[in-house]
Design a protein around this motif. Sequence first.
Motif, PDB file in Angstrom:
ATOM      1  N   GLN A  35      10.051  13.956  15.568  1.00  0.00           N
ATOM      2  CA  GLN A  35      10.148  13.681  16.998  1.00  0.00           C
ATOM      3  C   GLN A  35      10.023  14.965  17.807  1.00  0.00           C
ATOM      4  O   GLN A  35       9.394  14.980  18.870  1.00  0.00           O
ATOM      5  N   MET A  36      10.598  16.050  17.306  1.00  0.00           N
ATOM      6  CA  MET A  36      10.492  17.339  18.000  1.00  0.00           C
ATOM      7  C   MET A  36       9.047  17.794  18.075  1.00  0.00           C
ATOM      8  O   MET A  36       8.582  18.265  19.126  1.00  0.00           O
ATOM      9  N   LEU A  37       8.303  17.657  16.993  1.00  0.00           N
ATOM     10  CA  LEU A  37       6.893  18.049  17.010  1.00  0.00           C
ATOM     11  C   LEU A  37       6.115  17.195  18.017  1.00  0.00           C
ATOM     12  O   LEU A  37       5.313  17.725  18.800  1.00  0.00           O
ATOM     13  N   ALA A  38       6.366  15.894  18.025  1.00  0.00           N
ATOM     14  CA  ALA A  38       5.710  15.003  18.990  1.00  0.00           C
ATOM     15  C   ALA A  38       6.105  15.376  20.417  1.00  0.00           C
ATOM     16  O   ALA A  38       5.267  15.365  21.329  1.00  0.00           O
ATOM     17  N   HIS A  39       7.379  15.717  20.604  1.00  0.00           N
ATOM     18  CA  HIS A  39       7.886  16.157  21.907  1.00  0.00           C
ATOM     19  C   HIS A  39       7.128  17.417  22.362  1.00  0.00           C
ATOM     20  O   HIS A  39       6.702  17.503  23.517  1.00  0.00           O
ATOM     21  N   CYS A  40       6.946  18.368  21.474  1.00  0.00           N
ATOM     22  CA  CYS A  40       6.214  19.591  21.827  1.00  0.00           C
ATOM     23  C   CYS A  40       4.743  19.287  22.126  1.00  0.00           C
ATOM     24  O   CYS A  40       4.131  19.954  22.963  1.00  0.00           O
ATOM     25  N   ASN A  41       4.198  18.286  21.470  1.00  0.00           N
ATOM     26  CA  ASN A  41       2.805  17.909  21.725  1.00  0.00           C
ATOM     27  C   ASN A  41       2.595  17.375  23.131  1.00  0.00           C
ATOM     28  O   ASN A  41       1.499  17.489  23.675  1.00  0.00           O
ATOM     29  N   VAL A  42       3.622  16.809  23.740  1.00  0.00           N
ATOM     30  CA  VAL A  42       3.484  16.252  25.087  1.00  0.00           C
ATOM     31  C   VAL A  42       3.016  17.328  26.071  1.00  0.00           C
ATOM     32  O   VAL A  42       2.158  17.070  26.921  1.00  0.00           O
ATOM     33  N   THR A  43       3.546  18.533  25.957  1.00  0.00           N
ATOM     34  CA  THR A  43       3.138  19.628  26.843  1.00  0.00           C
ATOM     35  C   THR A  43       1.623  19.800  26.807  1.00  0.00           C
ATOM     36  O   THR A  43       0.969  19.934  27.843  1.00  0.00           O
ATOM     37  N   TYR A  44       1.077  19.801  25.603  1.00  0.00           N
ATOM     38  CA  TYR A  44      -0.358  20.002  25.434  1.00  0.00           C
ATOM     39  C   TYR A  44      -1.162  18.760  25.803  1.00  0.00           C
ATOM     40  O   TYR A  44      -2.280  18.870  26.310  1.00  0.00           O
ATOM     41  N   GLU A  45      -0.605  17.579  25.555  1.00  0.00           N
ATOM     42  CA  GLU A  45      -1.275  16.349  25.971  1.00  0.00           C
ATOM     43  C   GLU A  45      -1.480  16.332  27.481  1.00  0.00           C
ATOM     44  O   GLU A  45      -2.504  15.850  27.968  1.00  0.00           O
ATOM     45  N   MET A  46      -0.528  16.872  28.207  1.00  0.00           N
ATOM     46  CA  MET A  46      -0.642  16.922  29.668  1.00  0.00           C
ATOM     47  C   MET A  46      -1.739  17.881  30.117  1.00  0.00           C
ATOM     48  O   MET A  46      -2.266  17.748  31.215  1.00  0.00           O
ATOM     49  N   VAL A  47      -2.075  18.834  29.271  1.00  0.00           N
ATOM     50  CA  VAL A  47      -3.141  19.787  29.587  1.00  0.00           C
ATOM     51  C   VAL A  47      -4.497  19.246  29.161  1.00  0.00           C
ATOM     52  O   VAL A  47      -5.477  19.351  29.902  1.00  0.00           O
ATOM     53  N   TYR A  48      -4.563  18.669  27.982  1.00  0.00           N
ATOM     54  CA  TYR A  48      -5.842  18.343  27.358  1.00  0.00           C
ATOM     55  C   TYR A  48      -6.222  16.862  27.340  1.00  0.00           C
ATOM     56  O   TYR A  48      -7.337  16.539  26.936  1.00  0.00           O
ATOM     57  N   ALA A  57       2.478  12.364  44.784  1.00  0.00           N
ATOM     58  CA  ALA A  57       2.650  13.563  45.618  1.00  0.00           C
ATOM     59  C   ALA A  57       4.122  13.891  45.860  1.00  0.00           C
ATOM     60  O   ALA A  57       4.524  15.061  45.778  1.00  0.00           O
ATOM     61  N   PHE A  58       4.930  12.891  46.133  1.00  0.00           N
ATOM     62  CA  PHE A  58       6.353  13.135  46.376  1.00  0.00           C
ATOM     63  C   PHE A  58       7.035  13.669  45.126  1.00  0.00           C
ATOM     64  O   PHE A  58       7.787  14.643  45.187  1.00  0.00           O
ATOM     65  N   MET A  59       6.775  13.030  43.990  1.00  0.00           N
ATOM     66  CA  MET A  59       7.403  13.464  42.741  1.00  0.00           C
ATOM     67  C   MET A  59       6.939  14.870  42.359  1.00  0.00           C
ATOM     68  O   MET A  59       7.731  15.696  41.920  1.00  0.00           O
ATOM     69  N   LYS A  60       5.666  15.157  42.575  1.00  0.00           N
ATOM     70  CA  LYS A  60       5.143  16.493  42.276  1.00  0.00           C
ATOM     71  C   LYS A  60       5.845  17.538  43.154  1.00  0.00           C
ATOM     72  O   LYS A  60       6.212  18.612  42.680  1.00  0.00           O
ATOM     73  N   PHE A  61       6.047  17.214  44.416  1.00  0.00           N
ATOM     74  CA  PHE A  61       6.777  18.106  45.319  1.00  0.00           C
ATOM     75  C   PHE A  61       8.191  18.362  44.796  1.00  0.00           C
ATOM     76  O   PHE A  61       8.659  19.499  44.769  1.00  0.00           O
ATOM     77  N   GLU A 118      -5.540  30.979  34.032  1.00  0.00           N
ATOM     78  CA  GLU A 118      -5.224  31.612  35.313  1.00  0.00           C
ATOM     79  C   GLU A 118      -5.632  30.688  36.455  1.00  0.00           C
ATOM     80  O   GLU A 118      -6.802  30.350  36.615  1.00  0.00           O
ATOM     81  N   GLY A 119      -4.646  30.230  37.235  1.00  0.00           N
ATOM     82  CA  GLY A 119      -4.898  29.351  38.364  1.00  0.00           C
ATOM     83  C   GLY A 119      -5.160  27.901  37.969  1.00  0.00           C
ATOM     84  O   GLY A 119      -5.487  27.081  38.833  1.00  0.00           O
ATOM     85  N   LYS A 120      -5.013  27.583  36.693  1.00  0.00           N
ATOM     86  CA  LYS A 120      -5.248  26.203  36.225  1.00  0.00           C
ATOM     87  C   LYS A 120      -4.148  25.292  36.754  1.00  0.00           C
ATOM     88  O   LYS A 120      -2.987  25.640  36.785  1.00  0.00           O
ATOM     89  N   GLU A 121      -4.583  24.109  37.160  1.00  0.00           N
ATOM     90  CA  GLU A 121      -3.674  23.102  37.708  1.00  0.00           C
ATOM     91  C   GLU A 121      -2.787  22.536  36.602  1.00  0.00           C
ATOM     92  O   GLU A 121      -3.267  22.116  35.556  1.00  0.00           O
ATOM     93  N   SER A 122      -1.503  22.533  36.858  1.00  0.00           N
ATOM     94  CA  SER A 122      -0.530  21.911  35.965  1.00  0.00           C
ATOM     95  C   SER A 122      -0.403  20.436  36.303  1.00  0.00           C
ATOM     96  O   SER A 122      -0.540  20.039  37.460  1.00  0.00           O
ATOM     97  N   HIS A 123      -0.115  19.655  35.305  1.00  0.00           N
ATOM     98  CA  HIS A 123       0.105  18.215  35.465  1.00  0.00           C
ATOM     99  C   HIS A 123       1.178  17.938  36.525  1.00  0.00           C
ATOM    100  O   HIS A 123       1.036  17.029  37.325  1.00  0.00           O
ATOM    101  N   SER A 124       2.236  18.752  36.523  1.00  0.00           N
ATOM    102  CA  SER A 124       3.410  18.482  37.356  1.00  0.00           C
ATOM    103  C   SER A 124       3.698  19.502  38.446  1.00  0.00           C
ATOM    104  O   SER A 124       4.417  19.191  39.385  1.00  0.00           O
ATOM    105  N   PHE A 125       3.150  20.721  38.314  1.00  0.00           N
ATOM    106  CA  PHE A 125       3.595  21.809  39.196  1.00  0.00           C
ATOM    107  C   PHE A 125       2.525  22.424  40.069  1.00  0.00           C
ATOM    108  O   PHE A 125       2.781  23.389  40.780  1.00  0.00           O
ATOM    109  N   GLY A 126       1.313  21.929  40.040  1.00  0.00           N
ATOM    110  CA  GLY A 126       0.236  22.561  40.797  1.00  0.00           C
ATOM    111  C   GLY A 126      -0.334  23.739  40.028  1.00  0.00           C
ATOM    112  O   GLY A 126      -0.152  23.856  38.818  1.00  0.00           O
ATOM    113  N   LYS A 127      -1.022  24.624  40.725  1.00  0.00           N
ATOM    114  CA  LYS A 127      -1.666  25.772  40.073  1.00  0.00           C
ATOM    115  C   LYS A 127      -0.607  26.745  39.561  1.00  0.00           C
ATOM    116  O   LYS A 127       0.356  27.057  40.259  1.00  0.00           O
ATOM    117  N   LEU A 128      -0.835  27.226  38.335  1.00  0.00           N
ATOM    118  CA  LEU A 128       0.051  28.212  37.718  1.00  0.00           C
ATOM    119  C   LEU A 128      -0.746  29.448  37.342  1.00  0.00           C
ATOM    120  O   LEU A 128      -1.948  29.368  37.085  1.00  0.00           O
TER     121      LEU A 128
END
Length: 150
Positions: A35-48, A57-61, A118-128
């Motif tokens: 489950q931990m490995l799958a949990h860590c994969n979520v971060t990358y799933e949100m990118v790729y 928009a409200f939740m992202k804010f 560099e400057g890539k849009e995050s799923h949840s936080f905007g550009k990072l």
Amino acid sequence: MKNIFEKEVSNQVIERINNLTASTQPNWGKMSVSQMLAHCNVTYEMVYTDKHPKPNAFMKFMLKLFVKNAVVSTKPYAKNGKTAPQFIIDEEKNFDQEKIILINYINKTQELGAKHFEGKESHSFGKLTSQEWNNSFYKHLDHHLTQFGV
């Protein structure tokens, strides 16, 4: 904070992952190792992938206001911290499959490199910045690998 975009660092993280077994027990928390490995994969799933819906928009804010700094700063995560709903893995997962997926994501991220992020849009936080991406990737992996004693 180590730089996950450096081959040596990503290899060290992968070596730690390779020291896990399907029966490795956590030092804290409720997740199994698969489950931990799958949990860590979520971060990358949100990118790729488009597997996880983007927040409105409200939740992202709200995420940018209240969560972003905890994720992208160099301050380590606390043990047993609150987990966002999309990161909660309730069902048991296949250890070997999740491990391969995570290693492939780490390698892909390292190969794309800091300039790609560099400057890539995050799923949840905007550009990072690439440093913020690095902090979020490395800190999360380090936290959970430490949780499982590797």
